[in-house]
Motif scaffolding. Sequence first.
Motif, mmCIF file in Angstrom:
data_model
loop_
_atom_site.group_PDB
_atom_site.id
_atom_site.type_symbol
_atom_site.label_atom_id
_atom_site.label_comp_id
_atom_site.label_asym_id
_atom_site.label_seq_id
_atom_site.Cartn_x
_atom_site.Cartn_y
_atom_site.Cartn_z
ATOM 1 N N LYS A 31 0.829 -1.215 0.000
ATOM 2 C CA LYS A 31 0.000 0.000 0.000
ATOM 3 C C LYS A 31 0.864 1.267 0.000
ATOM 4 O O LYS A 31 0.502 2.285 -0.584
ATOM 5 N N ILE A 77 -4.598 -2.871 -0.205
ATOM 6 C CA ILE A 77 -4.330 -2.439 1.168
ATOM 7 C C ILE A 77 -3.898 -3.641 2.031
ATOM 8 O O ILE A 77 -3.040 -3.519 2.894
ATOM 9 N N LYS A 118 -4.955 4.958 0.841
ATOM 10 C CA LYS A 118 -5.179 4.541 2.231
ATOM 11 C C LYS A 118 -6.433 5.170 2.836
ATOM 12 O O LYS A 118 -6.853 4.803 3.921
#
Lengths: 166, 290
Positions: free
Chosen positions: A11, A55, A24
């Motif tokens: 991520k 993620i 995010k």
Amino acid sequence: MVATKLDPKFKDEVSKTRGGQNIKRCYQCGTCNVGCPVREIEEKYNPRKIIRMTILGMRERVLSSEFIWLCSACYTCSERCPQDVRIADVMNALKNLAVKEGHVHSSFAKRLEVIEANGRLFPVSQFDNAKRKELGLPQIPPKNEEVQELCKLVGSSKPSNVGGGG
Amino acid sequence: MSKYALFLGCTIPARQPNYELSSRKALAKLEVELVDLPDMTCCSPPPVQSLDLETSLAIASYNLCLAEEAGLDLLALCSGCFESLAIANAELKHDPELKARINRILSATGKQFRGTVEIKHLLEVLNEDIGLKRLKAAVSRPLSNLKIAPFYGCHALRPSELLKLDDPEQPHILETLIEALGAKSLEYPNKLKCCGGLLRGVSDKLALELARDKLLNASKAGADCIATLCPFCFVALDIGQIQIRSKLDETFDIPILHYSELLALALGVESSELALETHKIRVDKILDRI
């Protein structure tokens, strides 16, 4: 099912790639899926899930996936995202990273060859220029060497194919 | 009198003389001067951005540099070109670090992006430079018998934050410009959704399904034709009908015309001057009604 190796830094890698800055912020509301014209027809295409997998760190699965190439870049998700994740730009960042890893959808690999060879996605042939002359339209130079040089920088790693296209 | 560098991109000069001729002839009637800069090339659209965004921004900026050297703002016909160039222009103007990086790439060509020009969509030039009043006054052949389904496609409107053409969810610029020609602009479901053009070759099935949805909704609404702004939307909906016939076994017969073609016809340009034979779906039934 084989356990997928996770890369917790994936991520961060995406958020440092141009277009991926806001990934995010995603809280998985699914607004992107609701407005997505591709998902309306092909349920397997799921931008919310691609972001979740990113993620979670499923680097290899995401970058080798055929689905990231199905984004039509319509930007409806980007317009509607309550968290300003800029999903279309995130998809673009994922594709850029996939190309660096050597994963590129075959139809895009073909486009890369065309643009490298001509500096244009649709080259103007001698035949096209003859037709343009007949119609009273100005001639288009068939090549632009400066732009060909720039095009050579596109996707500098050697790509292998993802998906068959068509 | 307005003056612009004309940005044609790749698809229009190679494949769609109908778009180019209609735009040049209509804009000449409206006293907009167009300058051709021969080195203009590819805008570096989403398929190239997908491969490498930064190099793609450099290719887009190369074109912007040519306009800067000529001291002219750019007018784009293709919505895809408009989007790619407008995004590059906006991002480089607002991000000095990005500008420096792109200029390092561009130095191989001897060019440097300064950020001194604007890029305008055809619709903006018509709406802002000409204005509805002048446009209406210039119409010599009103399209009052036509019901037209406006089709924006994606890249005239989105991402709206950078393009700023109109409201991305409730735009009206195209409808207003259609009505200025005397025609009726129709509402229909999904008119703001993607034509599928960029998925052609990636997943032809998905691309055709997306095009089918627009053709079906516009037909159901009773449209005589669909007005497009982008060569990819044109291909998706025009040639798309032939492919839908063979692959999805469904027949539509709805002419697709670029807004510029409707404009040229309304301004009195002869249909024989517009390379209308480029259309796969014949436009005769439209010509018969105007």
